[in-house]
Scaffold this motif. Structure first.
Motif, PDB file in Angstrom:
ATOM      1  N   ARG A 102       0.841  -1.210   0.000  1.00  0.00           N
ATOM      2  CA  ARG A 102       0.000   0.000   0.000  1.00  0.00           C
ATOM      3  C   ARG A 102       0.870   1.252   0.000  1.00  0.00           C
ATOM      4  O   ARG A 102       0.597   2.228  -0.694  1.00  0.00           O
ATOM      5  CB  ARG A 102      -0.907  -0.020   1.218  1.00  0.00           C
ATOM      6  CG  ARG A 102      -1.839   1.154   1.320  1.00  0.00           C
ATOM      7  CD  ARG A 102      -2.987   1.036   0.330  1.00  0.00           C
ATOM      8  NE  ARG A 102      -3.776   2.270   0.269  1.00  0.00           N
ATOM      9  CZ  ARG A 102      -3.923   3.010  -0.817  1.00  0.00           C
ATOM     10  NH1 ARG A 102      -3.374   2.634  -1.946  1.00  0.00           N
ATOM     11  NH2 ARG A 102      -4.642   4.115  -0.797  1.00  0.00           N
ATOM     12  N   VAL A 130       2.337   1.870  -3.312  1.00  0.00           N
ATOM     13  CA  VAL A 130       1.350   2.445  -4.226  1.00  0.00           C
ATOM     14  C   VAL A 130       1.222   3.950  -3.964  1.00  0.00           C
ATOM     15  O   VAL A 130       1.255   4.765  -4.882  1.00  0.00           O
ATOM     16  CB  VAL A 130      -0.025   1.762  -4.055  1.00  0.00           C
ATOM     17  CG1 VAL A 130      -1.117   2.533  -4.791  1.00  0.00           C
ATOM     18  CG2 VAL A 130       0.029   0.321  -4.549  1.00  0.00           C
ATOM     19  N   LEU A 131       1.117   4.302  -2.682  1.00  0.00           N
ATOM     20  CA  LEU A 131       0.981   5.715  -2.323  1.00  0.00           C
ATOM     21  C   LEU A 131       2.186   6.529  -2.774  1.00  0.00           C
ATOM     22  O   LEU A 131       2.086   7.719  -3.051  1.00  0.00           O
ATOM     23  CB  LEU A 131       0.786   5.861  -0.802  1.00  0.00           C
ATOM     24  CG  LEU A 131      -0.556   5.353  -0.267  1.00  0.00           C
ATOM     25  CD1 LEU A 131      -0.582   5.425   1.248  1.00  0.00           C
ATOM     26  CD2 LEU A 131      -1.709   6.154  -0.863  1.00  0.00           C
ATOM     27  N   ALA A 132       3.343   5.854  -2.860  1.00  0.00           N
ATOM     28  CA  ALA A 132       4.563   6.538  -3.293  1.00  0.00           C
ATOM     29  C   ALA A 132       4.710   6.506  -4.811  1.00  0.00           C
ATOM     30  O   ALA A 132       5.748   6.905  -5.347  1.00  0.00           O
ATOM     31  CB  ALA A 132       5.776   5.906  -2.624  1.00  0.00           C
ATOM     32  N   ASP A 133       3.680   5.981  -5.479  1.00  0.00           N
ATOM     33  CA  ASP A 133       3.681   5.931  -6.951  1.00  0.00           C
ATOM     34  C   ASP A 133       4.768   5.048  -7.537  1.00  0.00           C
ATOM     35  O   ASP A 133       5.247   5.304  -8.649  1.00  0.00           O
ATOM     36  CB  ASP A 133       3.814   7.347  -7.546  1.00  0.00           C
ATOM     37  CG  ASP A 133       2.551   8.169  -7.339  1.00  0.00           C
ATOM     38  OD1 ASP A 133       1.455   7.610  -7.529  1.00  0.00           O
ATOM     39  OD2 ASP A 133       2.672   9.353  -6.982  1.00  0.00           O
ATOM     40  N   LEU A 134       5.151   4.026  -6.801  1.00  0.00           N
ATOM     41  CA  LEU A 134       6.104   3.067  -7.347  1.00  0.00           C
ATOM     42  C   LEU A 134       5.372   1.866  -7.919  1.00  0.00           C
ATOM     43  O   LEU A 134       5.876   1.169  -8.797  1.00  0.00           O
ATOM     44  CB  LEU A 134       7.085   2.611  -6.262  1.00  0.00           C
ATOM     45  CG  LEU A 134       7.863   3.731  -5.579  1.00  0.00           C
ATOM     46  CD1 LEU A 134       8.844   3.143  -4.565  1.00  0.00           C
ATOM     47  CD2 LEU A 134       8.607   4.568  -6.607  1.00  0.00           C
ATOM     48  N   VAL A 154       1.279   0.383  -9.143  1.00  0.00           N
ATOM     49  CA  VAL A 154      -0.144   0.668  -9.341  1.00  0.00           C
ATOM     50  C   VAL A 154      -0.910  -0.586  -8.936  1.00  0.00           C
ATOM     51  O   VAL A 154      -0.419  -1.697  -9.109  1.00  0.00           O
ATOM     52  CB  VAL A 154      -0.470   1.039 -10.806  1.00  0.00           C
ATOM     53  CG1 VAL A 154       0.081   2.411 -11.140  1.00  0.00           C
ATOM     54  CG2 VAL A 154       0.095  -0.002 -11.763  1.00  0.00           C
ATOM     55  N   SER A 155      -2.091  -0.374  -8.372  1.00  0.00           N
ATOM     56  CA  SER A 155      -2.880  -1.520  -7.925  1.00  0.00           C
ATOM     57  C   SER A 155      -4.229  -1.540  -8.634  1.00  0.00           C
ATOM     58  O   SER A 155      -4.756  -0.492  -9.015  1.00  0.00           O
ATOM     59  CB  SER A 155      -3.090  -1.448  -6.411  1.00  0.00           C
ATOM     60  OG  SER A 155      -3.809  -0.281  -6.069  1.00  0.00           O
ATOM     61  N   ALA A 164       4.872   0.865 -11.522  1.00  0.00           N
ATOM     62  CA  ALA A 164       4.278   2.089 -12.041  1.00  0.00           C
ATOM     63  C   ALA A 164       5.142   2.705 -13.130  1.00  0.00           C
ATOM     64  O   ALA A 164       4.665   3.492 -13.935  1.00  0.00           O
ATOM     65  CB  ALA A 164       4.069   3.096 -10.915  1.00  0.00           C
ATOM     66  N   ARG A 165       6.427   2.363 -13.144  1.00  0.00           N
ATOM     67  CA  ARG A 165       7.288   2.861 -14.215  1.00  0.00           C
ATOM     68  C   ARG A 165       8.424   1.885 -14.511  1.00  0.00           C
ATOM     69  O   ARG A 165       8.502   0.812 -13.921  1.00  0.00           O
ATOM     70  CB  ARG A 165       7.861   4.238 -13.871  1.00  0.00           C
ATOM     71  CG  ARG A 165       8.076   4.466 -12.397  1.00  0.00           C
ATOM     72  CD  ARG A 165       8.349   5.945 -12.137  1.00  0.00           C
ATOM     73  NE  ARG A 165       8.161   6.262 -10.739  1.00  0.00           N
ATOM     74  CZ  ARG A 165       9.155   6.539  -9.894  1.00  0.00           C
ATOM     75  NH1 ARG A 165      10.393   6.530 -10.305  1.00  0.00           N
ATOM     76  NH2 ARG A 165       8.894   6.811  -8.624  1.00  0.00           N
ATOM     77  N   ASP A 213      14.052   5.524  -3.678  1.00  0.00           N
ATOM     78  CA  ASP A 213      12.609   5.761  -3.729  1.00  0.00           C
ATOM     79  C   ASP A 213      11.855   4.730  -2.902  1.00  0.00           C
ATOM     80  O   ASP A 213      10.870   5.047  -2.234  1.00  0.00           O
ATOM     81  CB  ASP A 213      12.112   5.708  -5.184  1.00  0.00           C
ATOM     82  CG  ASP A 213      12.403   7.000  -5.927  1.00  0.00           C
ATOM     83  OD1 ASP A 213      13.094   7.866  -5.362  1.00  0.00           O
ATOM     84  OD2 ASP A 213      11.951   7.131  -7.089  1.00  0.00           O
ATOM     85  N   ALA A 256       9.715   5.418   0.552  1.00  0.00           N
ATOM     86  CA  ALA A 256       8.305   5.033   0.635  1.00  0.00           C
ATOM     87  C   ALA A 256       7.977   4.393   1.979  1.00  0.00           C
ATOM     88  O   ALA A 256       6.848   4.470   2.453  1.00  0.00           O
ATOM     89  CB  ALA A 256       7.950   4.078  -0.498  1.00  0.00           C
TER      90      ALA A 256
END
Lengths: 148, 148
Positions: A49, A52-56, A58-59, A70-71, A80, A84
DNA sequence: CTTTTAATAGACATAAATGTCCATTATTGA
DNA sequence: TCAATAATGGACATTTATGTCTATTAAAAG
């Protein structure tokens, strides 16, 4: 004992490394990630979770959902991941307990600690997920799904 | 947050650094050490005990007693202090959770972590108490005793 | 629409680290 | 011998980290 990494940050690294090695494209559900990486399932969910919040990551909920990068792995440095889960060194913390401690008014440990802390940050900034690709025996994902 | 040093190991370093700077020869009682270094007094006592057991300090009970360095500051590397409070990196621990993980059978994090862990150990082994001498404003000891 | 899958949220449990307190023991000086 | 000093040992309290459980919400597929 690890001086650098908390259990939680180890789990975060493990899950990310496992994901990029075993499923760089498709998403994986928390349960499979847990089985694959060996991280306790419910605890892992919380760690995921935060990623995900750190944009690493996606869920996606529901059938076929799960977690995916995410990338690009080469754009996800360890720093990073550590940030997180709050495991990245605080530049402003003085180990000697001084409120103000910097290069102008250094505590007796300042200069020395700055050196080793920089080594750590340099490592965390310059190592990324891509660097771990190909370092796990492949095919674990398939085995997991054969089981179920 | 500090990734390297636990609170306890910080306290150990602080007390030792303070001692070598403020009272390299005479012994200092725990209370004064606590006031000088800012480490909670009762907790410090426990840390000091561990430093005595590790032969880094000698202690003497009774009037005029206290704690003093067991050897020359140049012969007390930080690594000894960290080992005394179990804050020195375990060479054999695998962050990826593998039972056997070494240069022959490395986990995906092994090579990378070996590097940064070596940096840390190199720092801890090559930095010693003598390196911190003269980095504290002097005379704190006298001030302490003037107070009491 | 119903069922199944899977993330999310939050309560709860346990363990480890940190911090406090007090009685005891040893040492010194008068 | 007595009083004061100071370390030691161990009990206890608190906080933080880690781990588990369950109910809810969202999405997909028939």
């Amino acid at each position: 004992m690890h001086p650098f990494l908390s259990q939680t940050s180890e789990y975060a690294l493990r899950a990310m490394v496992w994901l990029v090695n075993e499923s760089p494209d498709a998403s994986v559900c928390a349960k499979d990630l847990s089985r694959g990486s060996g991280v306790p399932s419910h605890y892992l969910s919380k760690v995921l979770r935060r990623l995900v919040l750190a944009d690493l990551l996606v869920s996606r909920k529901g059938l076929g959902g799960g977690f995916a990068l995410a990338r690009n792995p080469s754009e996800i440095p360890f720093s990073d991941i550590l940030k997180a889960v709050d495991a990245y060194p605080d530049l402003n913390r003085c180990a000697f307990g001084w409120g103000a401690c910097n290069s102008e008014h250094p505590c007796p440990l300042h200069d020395s600690l700055v050196g080793v802390a920089d080594d750590f940050r340099e490592w965390a900034d310059s190592t990324n997920l891509q660097d771990t690709v190909g370092k796990l025996p492949v095919g674990v994902i398939k085995k997991l799904h054969a089981d179920s």
